[in-house]
Design an enzyme around this catalytic site. Structure first.
Site, PDB file in Angstrom:
ATOM      1  N   GLY A  43      13.071  12.181  23.902  1.00  0.00           N
ATOM      2  CA  GLY A  43      13.467  13.568  24.115  1.00  0.00           C
ATOM      3  C   GLY A  43      12.358  14.586  23.947  1.00  0.00           C
ATOM      4  N   MET A  91       9.573  14.911  25.854  1.00  0.00           N
ATOM      5  CA  MET A  91       8.976  15.423  27.089  1.00  0.00           C
ATOM      6  C   MET A  91      10.073  15.604  28.144  1.00  0.00           C
ATOM      7  SD  MET A  91       5.444  13.296  26.984  1.00  0.00           S
ATOM      8  CE  MET A  91       6.291  11.744  26.899  1.00  0.00           C
ATOM      9  N   ARG A 113      -2.516  -2.678 -18.203  1.00  0.00           N
ATOM     10  CA  ARG A 113      -3.255  -1.499 -18.671  1.00  0.00           C
ATOM     11  C   ARG A 113      -2.985  -1.356 -20.157  1.00  0.00           C
ATOM     12  NH1 ARG A 113      -1.408   0.745 -13.353  1.00  0.00           N
ATOM     13  NH2 ARG A 113      -3.213   1.589 -12.259  1.00  0.00           N
ATOM     14  N   ARG A 134      14.634  -0.869  26.942  1.00  0.00           N
ATOM     15  CA  ARG A 134      13.496  -0.990  26.036  1.00  0.00           C
ATOM     16  C   ARG A 134      13.955  -1.764  24.805  1.00  0.00           C
ATOM     17  NH1 ARG A 134      13.783   5.401  24.516  1.00  0.00           N
ATOM     18  NH2 ARG A 134      15.891   5.234  23.758  1.00  0.00           N
ATOM     19  N   LYS A 148       8.769   3.408  29.750  1.00  0.00           N
ATOM     20  CA  LYS A 148       9.895   3.458  30.697  1.00  0.00           C
ATOM     21  C   LYS A 148       9.495   2.828  32.026  1.00  0.00           C
ATOM     22  CE  LYS A 148      12.359   7.106  30.358  1.00  0.00           C
ATOM     23  NZ  LYS A 148      12.355   8.573  30.326  1.00  0.00           N
ATOM     24  N   GLY A 163     -10.496  -1.810  -8.209  1.00  0.00           N
ATOM     25  CA  GLY A 163      -9.662  -0.698  -8.682  1.00  0.00           C
ATOM     26  C   GLY A 163      -9.756   0.387  -7.625  1.00  0.00           C
ATOM     27  N   THR A 164      -8.941   0.260  -6.608  1.00  0.00           N
ATOM     28  CA  THR A 164      -9.120   1.132  -5.439  1.00  0.00           C
ATOM     29  C   THR A 164      -8.663   2.566  -5.681  1.00  0.00           C
ATOM     30  OG1 THR A 164      -7.071   0.163  -4.637  1.00  0.00           O
ATOM     31  CG2 THR A 164      -9.121  -0.665  -3.689  1.00  0.00           C
ATOM     32  N   ASN A 165      -7.936   2.802  -6.786  1.00  0.00           N
ATOM     33  CA  ASN A 165      -7.603   4.201  -7.103  1.00  0.00           C
ATOM     34  C   ASN A 165      -8.896   4.935  -7.456  1.00  0.00           C
ATOM     35  OD1 ASN A 165      -4.947   3.370  -6.913  1.00  0.00           O
ATOM     36  ND2 ASN A 165      -4.742   3.083  -9.124  1.00  0.00           N
ATOM     37  N   ASP A 166      -9.614   4.366  -8.440  1.00  0.00           N
ATOM     38  CA  ASP A 166     -10.862   5.002  -8.826  1.00  0.00           C
ATOM     39  C   ASP A 166     -11.923   4.864  -7.742  1.00  0.00           C
ATOM     40  OD1 ASP A 166     -10.777   6.375 -11.342  1.00  0.00           O
ATOM     41  OD2 ASP A 166     -10.268   4.457 -12.266  1.00  0.00           O
ATOM     42  N   HIS A 188       0.104  11.511 -11.985  1.00  0.00           N
ATOM     43  CA  HIS A 188       0.572  10.640 -13.068  1.00  0.00           C
ATOM     44  C   HIS A 188       2.036  10.262 -12.871  1.00  0.00           C
ATOM     45  CE1 HIS A 188       2.246   9.832 -17.104  1.00  0.00           C
ATOM     46  NE2 HIS A 188       1.095   9.195 -17.290  1.00  0.00           N
ATOM     47  N   CYS A 229      -6.184  -4.326  -7.651  1.00  0.00           N
ATOM     48  CA  CYS A 229      -5.057  -3.913  -8.495  1.00  0.00           C
ATOM     49  C   CYS A 229      -4.803  -2.411  -8.420  1.00  0.00           C
ATOM     50  CB  CYS A 229      -5.280  -4.358  -9.933  1.00  0.00           C
ATOM     51  SG  CYS A 229      -6.732  -3.622 -10.687  1.00  0.00           S
ATOM     52  N   TYR A 280      -6.059 -12.355  -3.966  1.00  0.00           N
ATOM     53  CA  TYR A 280      -4.720 -11.848  -4.286  1.00  0.00           C
ATOM     54  C   TYR A 280      -4.689 -10.328  -4.284  1.00  0.00           C
ATOM     55  CZ  TYR A 280      -6.460 -10.805  -8.978  1.00  0.00           C
ATOM     56  OH  TYR A 280      -7.169 -10.290 -10.018  1.00  0.00           O
ATOM     57  N   GLU A 295     -14.754  -0.359  -9.319  1.00  0.00           N
ATOM     58  CA  GLU A 295     -14.120   0.935  -9.049  1.00  0.00           C
ATOM     59  C   GLU A 295     -15.138   2.070  -8.974  1.00  0.00           C
ATOM     60  OE1 GLU A 295     -11.011   1.446 -11.979  1.00  0.00           O
ATOM     61  OE2 GLU A 295     -12.216   0.564 -13.561  1.00  0.00           O
ATOM     62  N   ARG A 301      -6.761  -5.771 -19.116  1.00  0.00           N
ATOM     63  CA  ARG A 301      -7.883  -4.840 -19.021  1.00  0.00           C
ATOM     64  C   ARG A 301      -8.088  -4.178 -20.371  1.00  0.00           C
ATOM     65  NH1 ARG A 301      -7.504   0.132 -15.054  1.00  0.00           N
ATOM     66  NH2 ARG A 301      -6.246   1.018 -16.709  1.00  0.00           N
ATOM     67  N   SER A 346     -11.867  -7.385  -9.727  1.00  0.00           N
ATOM     68  CA  SER A 346     -10.599  -6.827  -9.268  1.00  0.00           C
ATOM     69  C   SER A 346     -10.894  -5.398  -8.801  1.00  0.00           C
ATOM     70  CB  SER A 346      -9.575  -6.819 -10.403  1.00  0.00           C
ATOM     71  OG  SER A 346      -8.363  -6.281  -9.929  1.00  0.00           O
ATOM     72  N   ARG A 398      10.844  11.439  35.767  1.00  0.00           N
ATOM     73  CA  ARG A 398      10.979  11.291  34.312  1.00  0.00           C
ATOM     74  C   ARG A 398       9.644  11.022  33.646  1.00  0.00           C
ATOM     75  NH1 ARG A 398      16.491   9.544  33.046  1.00  0.00           N
ATOM     76  NH2 ARG A 398      17.583   9.251  34.998  1.00  0.00           N
TER      77      ARG A 398
HETATM   78  C1  PEP Z   1      -7.800   1.708 -10.189  1.00  0.00           C
HETATM   79  O1  PEP Z   1      -8.638   2.550 -10.494  1.00  0.00           O
HETATM   80  O2  PEP Z   1      -7.552   1.374  -9.018  1.00  0.00           O
HETATM   81  C2  PEP Z   1      -7.015   1.047 -11.242  1.00  0.00           C
HETATM   82  C3  PEP Z   1      -6.175   0.063 -10.944  1.00  0.00           C
HETATM   83  O3  PEP Z   1      -7.133   1.546 -12.491  1.00  0.00           O
HETATM   84  P1  PEP Z   1      -6.384   2.879 -12.988  1.00  0.00           P
HETATM   85  O4  PEP Z   1      -5.414   3.272 -11.924  1.00  0.00           O
HETATM   86  O5  PEP Z   1      -5.707   2.487 -14.255  1.00  0.00           O
HETATM   87  O6  PEP Z   1      -7.528   3.803 -13.172  1.00  0.00           O
HETATM   88 MG    MG Z   2      -9.271   2.699 -12.528  1.00  0.00          MG
END
Ligand code: PEP
Ligand code: MG
Length: 893
Positions: free
Chosen positions: A100, A102, A576, A335, A22, A784-787, A451, A850, A870, A763, A631, A782, A91
């Protein structure tokens, strides 16, 4: 000496950190020559110092003295002057907008002695008493912490005595009585008199604004909006101008364009004879701003001029607050205006057309989150009220249908043309067919990476998960919600995957034309295409031109692949194959597991081979000309077998009846043998390939035969074979050897050259840490950022979100789940390390990601910075990833 106070002329819009949004914009407007009442700003640093030390910095009072003197000179009035008092507004305003959250106090400086002076100068006694009662009321609530109800009750009492329910019917004498009553409220509830010394009023108010930074609602808001808690607020002290000085005065708020659609024109509200908070409080009905043209043509013309100046200067949609005091227009705030997702795209393109910004800047001004919002069907806002409960917003969209409690019911009802919502405590691979058949999925357990959430997101299917207030009884085919509300199978339910809301009954939905655009059904030049579609097309085209990251899709079927391709995917980054082993094919997997001899095992694999080949032919055909990463089987085999408990019961019952089933008994032994305490860390991925002879070989052979057949037919097939869960180069070498042998064999048989890239997922932390070695045996990585997130943190991806994550988020241990946005410091560090060491050992190593993070806007920026080739994400998120990859490319240009 630190500078704690700035005159407006000393600031600019780029000093938000110091002056708050402000204050910085008031300074900017002043320097633009716009009519801003004079004033000064106390810095966020002063606030931080106050909050740290528990008292104002020693230098503050002196600096306020100085600026107050300058303000008095500029106004030709003095604070506390009984004949003609200077009044100021005080103010709050932090660097980030916290609407709103503060405090604000108006009319500071007025006291018993100066009310008559103000009345004389304004030639309006009623106005003077009204201003005073407002001050006592706001000061009482904000500074003295008195419950607003007490003032409200006192006010109502006077109105009642006067026989009216409108403030406007009260005259000066009545308002004077209100002032007396309010002073009584202060004395009673604050244990002190309302302070008569204007400077004391000012200092106490500034302190109250500092303290309001840490009010519970401000803290809650910051947490939700991820605004750091240690920034502090600035305080602007501005000479009062009055919109409540009669019919030729008033106050209003406006946007320079329609914040809902981006359409140009006059959007705002005006309230004659009123002060700022009256408009926001909605006490009286406002007029559309356009009507100001009749009331005060000169101010209206000037206002339009100012709006145009602001848009040209800020090169963006602005929102403003203004006051007209006896025909004179004053700007109180501006603003960059908040806008809807649709308006963000439309307005950005309008500014391009007006020559104020380039396409790069237009791209910076829209977000993947906004695009995602535009892509999902929505519930009609008027109809969606009072949810039954709220769970986690796992996969966006709005779905309505009859409740079903298992896959079979979902499939049969859907086949009969019904829309259904699959309701489960949690889902597992068995529910896949039901999930495909359903409009949406609702679970009472599990978080955003459960899942249900992951699979639903992959399918672009609406999902609300972890709705823990729902008691789901699958056997009884009903659920019980809060307040004992019962929902039986067949009853209608509506779920909103963008908000997590669950509604009873059928809430009407509206479709998204933006999806029709991505599907290619609605072209930007079609007559039916509106300004939004043209804007989305234009910005997406630019994002594609600018991005350096490729965007692929995670897809397991030709239908998903085809959709991904229409949405702009440049290949498949993850197929998969386990999803191809479900349904009727389970039998073959069971046979494979039960096989006792090589021949039995080969026979089982031989059954699977043609089925897999057909899968791959379909997939490669859908992605002709583009790379497809397949895979090899990843999950533990027991996932394809019956549940241990269920099977044990079945076998026990059969034995009790004296009718033992030999196959079930053998199966139970196998299930017991394969049962693991930590299946995620057990016999899965590459370990399975090494342990079960011929399994990976069969998959590779199916790939090879599919490639051979398609290449013979002239197709451009680009297969990439990916080995999951590798932790050591030796594992990869072992599988790669078998893979190469099968490829060579099939090549010989078919007389088609069968080159394929062989790569691995990264992974496991060990894979990242030994990436240099692994790259010697891999054409590509690749991530596997989940694992990798699961194994780096030691968090079970299937359990945490329903368990302790909510507390972690509440406590600020992290601002967002690391399964949703990549943890740049930890998991991200492993990614960077593997990128560097992998490329050092193989300069042409292809690098992708992925995991679920591939479609997450913030993570896409991280992967751009990390130098990947990618990202790969679910088909529905492909446009979002394209947009964010483009934004990442122009982020620091
Ligand atoms: C992962 O682990 O990031 C992955 C892509 O494989 P999944 O989710 O099938 O384990
Ligand atoms: Mg995995």
């Amino acid at each position: 000496m630190p500078k704690f106070v700035y005159a407006f002329a000393e600031g600019s819009k780029d000093m938000k950190d110091v002056l708050g949004g402000k204050g910085a914009n008031l300074a900017e407007m002043t320097n633009l020559g716009l009519p801003v009442p004079p004033g000064f700003i106390i810095t966020t640093e002063a606030c931080r110092t106050y909050l740290e030390q528990g008292h104002e910095p020693a230098e503050l009072a002196g600096q306020v003295d100085e600026h107050l003197a300058a303000l008095q000179d500029a106004m030709g009035k003095r604070l506390g002057d009984a004949a003609d008092p200077l009044l100021v507004s005080v103010r709050s305003g932090a660097a980030a907008s916290m609407p709103g959250m503060m405090e604000t106090v108006l009319n500071v400086g007025l006291n018993d002695e100066s009310v008559p002076g103000l009345a004389r100068m304004a030639d309006d006694e009623r106005f003077a008493w009204d201003s005073y009662r407002r001050l006592i009321q706001m000061f009482g609530k904000t500074v003295l912490d008195i419950d607003g109800e007490h003032f409200h009750d006192a006010f109502e009492a006077v109105k009642r005595e006067r026989g009216t329910d409108s403030d406007l019917d009260l005259d000066a004498v009545d308002l004077r009585r209100v002032v007396d009553a309010f002073k009584g409220v202060v004395a009673e509830h604050a244990g002190r008199e309302f302070p008569q010394d204007p400077r004391e009023q000012l200092d106490l108010t500034v302190r109250a604004v500092f303290q309001s930074w840490n009010s519970p609602r401000a803290i809650t808001y910051r947490r939700q909006e991820q605004i750091p808690g240690d920034l502090g607020t600035a305080v602007s002290v501005v000479a009062m101008v009055f919109g409540n000085l009669g019919p030729d005065s008033g106050t209003g708020v406006a946007f320079t364009r329609d914040p809902a659609t981006g359409a140009q024109g006059i959007y705002g509200d005006y309230l004659a004879n009123a002060q700022g908070e009256d408009v926001v409080a909605g006490i009286r009905n406002t007029l559309p701003l356009a009507e100001l043209e009749q009331l005060d043509p000169e101010s209206y013309r000037r206002l339009l001029e100012i709006m145009a100046t602001l848009e040209r200067h800020y090169r963006d949609l602005c929102d403003i607050e203004f006051t007209i005091e006896r025909g004179r227009l004053w700007m109180l705030q501006t603003r960059i205006g908040k806008r809807t997702a649709a308006a963000a795209f439309v307005v950005a393109c309008q500014f391009v057309d007006e020559g104020l910004i380039g396409l790069d800047e237009a791209l910076r001004r829209v977000t993947g989150g906004q695009l995602a919002q535009l892509m999902f069907p929505r519930f009609d806002a008027d109809a969606a009220k009072d949810p039954l409960t709220v769970g986690m917003n796992a996969s966006p969209g709005a779905a309505t249908g009859a409740v079903v409690f298992d896959s079979a019911a979902a499939v049969s009802r859907a086949a009969a043309g019904e829309r259904v919502i699959l309701v489960r405590r949690e889902t597992n691979p068995d529910d896949l067919h039901g999930m495909i058949a359903a409009q949406g999925v609702l679970t009472s357990h599990g978080g955003r990476t459960s899942h249900a959430a992951v699979v639903a997101r992959g399918m672009g299917k609406t999902c609300v998960c972890g709705a823990e207030e729902l008691d789901i009884d699958v056997a009884a085919r009903r659920l019980v919600g809060p307040g004992g509300v019962e929902v039986a199978e067949g009853d209608m339910l509506s779920i909103d995957g963008s908000t997590g809301e669950v509604f009873l009954g059928e809430v009407p939905v509206v479709d998204s034309p933006v999806v029709e655009y991505f599907e290619g059904v609605l072209g930007p030049d079609d007559e039916a295409a509106d300004e939004l579609i043209r804007a989305v097309h234009r910005i997406m085209t630019h994002a594609d031109a600018r991005r350096r990251l490729g965007v692929r899709a995670n897809a397991d079927t030709d239908a998903d692949a085809a959709r991904a391709r229409r949405f702009g995917a440049e290949g498949i980054g993850l197929c998969r194959t386990e999803h191809m082993f479900l349904g009727e094919r389970r039998e073959h997997v069971e046979r494979l597991v039960l096989a006792e001899t090589d021949d039995e095992r080969s026979a089982a694999l031989d059954e699977l081979l043609p089925l897999q080949r057909a899968d791959f032919i379909a997939l490669f055909s859908a992605m002709d000309g583009l790379p497809v990463t397949i895979r090899l089987l990843d999950p533990p085999l027991h996932e394809f077998l019956p549940d241990l408990t269920e099977l044990s019961v079945r076998v026990a019952l059969a034995e009790e009846r004296g009718e033992p089933d030999a196959k079930d008994v053998a199966l139970l032994a196998a299930v017991r043998r394969l049962n693991e305490h930590n299946p995620m860390f057990g016999l899965r991925g590459v370990r399975l390939g090494i342990l079960v002879p011929g399994l990976f070989g069969m998959q590779v052979r199916a790939i090879a035969q599919a490639v051979a057949q398609l290449r013979r037919d002239g197709a451009d097939v680009q297969p990439e074979i990916m080995i999951p869960l590798v932790g050591a180069v030796q594992e990869l070498q072992t599988v790669a050897e078998e893979t190469n042998a099968v490829l060579a064999d099939e090549s010989r048989r078919s007389e088609v050259p069968l080159d394929a890239l062989i790569g691995t997922m990264i992974e496991l932390p060990r894979a990242a840490l030994t990436a240099g070695q692994i790259a010697e045996a891999a054409h590509f990585f690749s991530f596997g950022t989940n694992d990798l997130t699961q194994t780096t943190w030691g968090f079970s991806r299937d359990d945490v979100e329903g368990s302790f994550f909510s507390r972690y988020l509440e406590r600020g241990i992290f601002g967002i789940s690391p399964f949703e946005t990549i943890d740049a410091d930890g998991v991200g560090r492993l990614v960077r390390l593997a990128v560097d060491e992998g490329r050092a050992s193989r300069p042409d190593l292809k690098l992708g990601i992925c995991g679920e993070h591939g479609g997450d806007p913030a993570s896409v920026h991280f992967f751009h910075d990390a130098g990947l080739d990618y990202v790969s994400c679910s088909p529905f998120r492909v446009p979002v990833a394209r947009l964010e990859a483009g934004r990442a490319a122009v982020a620091d240009v």
